[in-house]
Design an enzyme around this catalytic site. Structure first.
Site, mmCIF file in Angstrom:
data_model
loop_
_atom_site.group_PDB
_atom_site.id
_atom_site.type_symbol
_atom_site.label_atom_id
_atom_site.label_comp_id
_atom_site.label_asym_id
_atom_site.label_seq_id
_atom_site.Cartn_x
_atom_site.Cartn_y
_atom_site.Cartn_z
ATOM 1 N N THR A 36 18.457 11.768 99.020
ATOM 2 C CA THR A 36 19.092 10.523 99.468
ATOM 3 C C THR A 36 18.515 10.057 100.800
ATOM 4 O O THR A 36 18.578 8.875 101.114
ATOM 5 C CB THR A 36 20.614 10.735 99.634
ATOM 6 O OG1 THR A 36 20.804 11.978 100.314
ATOM 7 C CG2 THR A 36 21.328 10.777 98.308
ATOM 8 N N LEU A 126 14.698 25.563 102.907
ATOM 9 C CA LEU A 126 15.549 25.729 104.093
ATOM 10 C C LEU A 126 14.874 25.181 105.349
ATOM 11 O O LEU A 126 15.242 25.512 106.472
ATOM 12 C CB LEU A 126 15.917 27.209 104.277
ATOM 13 C CG LEU A 126 16.677 27.851 103.113
ATOM 14 C CD1 LEU A 126 16.944 29.328 103.391
ATOM 15 C CD2 LEU A 126 17.996 27.129 102.848
ATOM 16 N N SER A 127 13.845 24.376 105.134
ATOM 17 C CA SER A 127 13.204 23.636 106.228
ATOM 18 C C SER A 127 12.516 24.487 107.283
ATOM 19 O O SER A 127 12.702 24.284 108.487
ATOM 20 C CB SER A 127 14.218 22.724 106.926
ATOM 21 O OG SER A 127 14.621 21.741 106.062
ATOM 22 N N ASP A 173 15.827 16.868 107.609
ATOM 23 C CA ASP A 173 15.575 18.225 108.104
ATOM 24 C C ASP A 173 15.379 18.243 109.614
ATOM 25 O O ASP A 173 15.926 19.092 110.323
ATOM 26 C CB ASP A 173 14.336 18.812 107.417
ATOM 27 C CG ASP A 173 14.429 18.722 105.902
ATOM 28 O OD1 ASP A 173 15.536 18.482 105.395
ATOM 29 O OD2 ASP A 173 13.388 18.891 105.241
ATOM 30 N N TYR A 222 7.559 15.857 94.706
ATOM 31 C CA TYR A 222 8.424 15.202 95.694
ATOM 32 C C TYR A 222 7.987 13.759 95.957
ATOM 33 O O TYR A 222 8.795 12.824 95.915
ATOM 34 C CB TYR A 222 8.393 16.013 96.993
ATOM 35 C CG TYR A 222 9.302 15.481 98.079
ATOM 36 C CD1 TYR A 222 10.618 15.909 98.182
ATOM 37 C CD2 TYR A 222 8.848 14.547 98.998
ATOM 38 C CE1 TYR A 222 11.449 15.426 99.174
ATOM 39 C CE2 TYR A 222 9.671 14.058 99.995
ATOM 40 C CZ TYR A 222 10.962 14.506 100.082
ATOM 41 O OH TYR A 222 11.793 14.021 101.071
#
Ligand code: GLA
Length: 381
Positions: A36, A126-127, A173, A222
């Site tokens: 989003t 998890l960035s 992130d 992505y």
């Protein structure tokens, strides 16, 4: 030994003096609101107690020297006047890219000696990369007395990732790594870059399970997903999917391909779920959180098509223990990586047992489990 002790010790061994500064950039877990952010929408992540740690000292020239502990102790040396993409050592590009955007705005920045280590699992959603960029920005802001705000740092980190590293990621992130707040998740409005806190109840744990299906965002689909979303927004003549309603989408479904309709439906419904999740968390309403997170996973699986069978299986296993006492879903970009559960602390052991009894047997992969706490962001310490 703490990460800070480790990185200091490595610095002393490598450079022969004590570092003048230690910085930390946290990774993050997203509770709800995936894919989003680049649609100008809403996300609800928390910074976690895993991250990138840097020991640093300023130099009086423009040279950057780095030792990367987790990359087989590889080293690199380059000048701030000549930052180039490094094809052999990908990790260098997070430093180079971040410093390139920073030195464009702050031309007087001087060089530094750095030792870097991190404990965010890479390619797990998890960035680890945002935590690295934000730790570098924090380091150079402090070494050079630059008064950098968290939002500004996040924008610089995102720019580095988009323009230098080559991943067209959104802003989530970097924003949460910079701004996170202890014991809280945050509803971030990715259009206005404003946020609201959502307390994580003390009785609940953030359980993260890595499916160990490895994923590389740059190589994954992505960027394709992002283009599909932009295509639908353009069809409606709107700046972003944030501005398109579900009714509008459904009434135009014959004019768009079924894939485009599904992608856009995910984004529009996910934005609504994420806003509801803020209220549910603020009201400590776990039944609602459970519902919203379950719907989010299904939408990411069926409409956005970014989950894997292994992640779906983990969600099923955890969900069967959790019932409606908490929520579980995939988290991050997808195509592998982690699932997140917001679970009562007293169910953690049962869930771990359930996974260890089933996951490897069915998938041939061994899971990794992290019980996390929501932590402060690098620019909020
Ligand atoms: C990755 C990107 C983020 C976001 C998520 C999906 O983590 O870096 O910007 O788009 O995927 O929500």
């Amino acid at each position: 030994m703490s990460q800070f002790d480790l990185v200091s010790e490595k610095y002393i061994n490598h450079f022969g003096t004590k570092p003048s500064l230690l910085t930390h950039g946290p990774g993050r877990v997203n509770l709800i609101g995936d894919h989003t952010d680049y649609n100008d929408g809403f996300v609800l992540p928390a910074a976690i107690n895993f991250g990138t740690d840097i020991a640093a000292s300023k130099r009086d020239d423009k040279i950057i020297r780095v030792l990367a502990v987790d990359c087989n102790n590889e080293t690199v040396e380059f000048s701030l006047d000549n930052i180039e993409f490094n094809n052999e050592k990908m990790w260098v590009n997070y430093i180079g890219g971040t410093l390139q955007v920073l030195t464009k705005q702050y031309t007087d920045i001087v060089g530094a000696d750095l030792v870097v280590t991190g404990n965010v699992p890479q390619g797990a959603g998890l960035s680890s990369s945002a935590s690295f960029e934000i730790a570098i920005l924090k380091t150079f802001a402090q070494l050079n007395d630059i008064d950098l705000g968290g939002v500004q740092a996040a924008l610089l980190g995102q720019q580095a990732e988009n323009n230098f590293v080559g991943c067209n990621c959104g802003i989530m992130d970097q924003l949460i790594s910079a701004l996170g707040k202890k014991n809280n998740a945050m509803l971030l409005d990715c259009r206005t870059l404003t946020y609201q806190h959502a307390p994580i109840p003390n009785s609940m744990a953030l359980l993260i399970v890595n499916s160990n299906v490895k994923r590389g965002l740059v190589d994954s689909e992505y960027n394709t997903r992002r283009q599909q979303c932009e295509e639908v927004a353009r069809y409606f003549n709107q700046p972003a999917l944030r501005d398109v309603t579900l009714e509008q989408l459904l009434s135009a479904q014959d004019k768009l391909t079924p894939d485009l309709v599904r992608r856009a439906k995910h984004v529009i419904t996910e934005n609504a779920r994420t806003e509801s999740a803020l209220i549910a968390l603020q009201n400590n309403d776990m039944i609602k959180m459970s519902e919203l997170m379950a719907e989010s996973h299904i939408s990411l699986k069926d409409d956005f098509a970014v989950t894997t069978p292994e992640m779906d299986y983990l969600v099923e296993l955890i969900g069967s223990e959790l019932g409606n006492k908490g929520g579980v879903r995939m988290t991050g970009g997808g195509f592998g990586g982690c699932v997140v559960a917001l679970t009562p602390k007293d169910l953690v052991d049962d869930i771990k047992l359930k996974i260890s009894q089933n996951y490897q047997q069915k998938t041939g992969l061994k899971e990794h489990i992290y019980v996390c706490v929501a932590s402060d962001g690098a620019f909020n310490r």
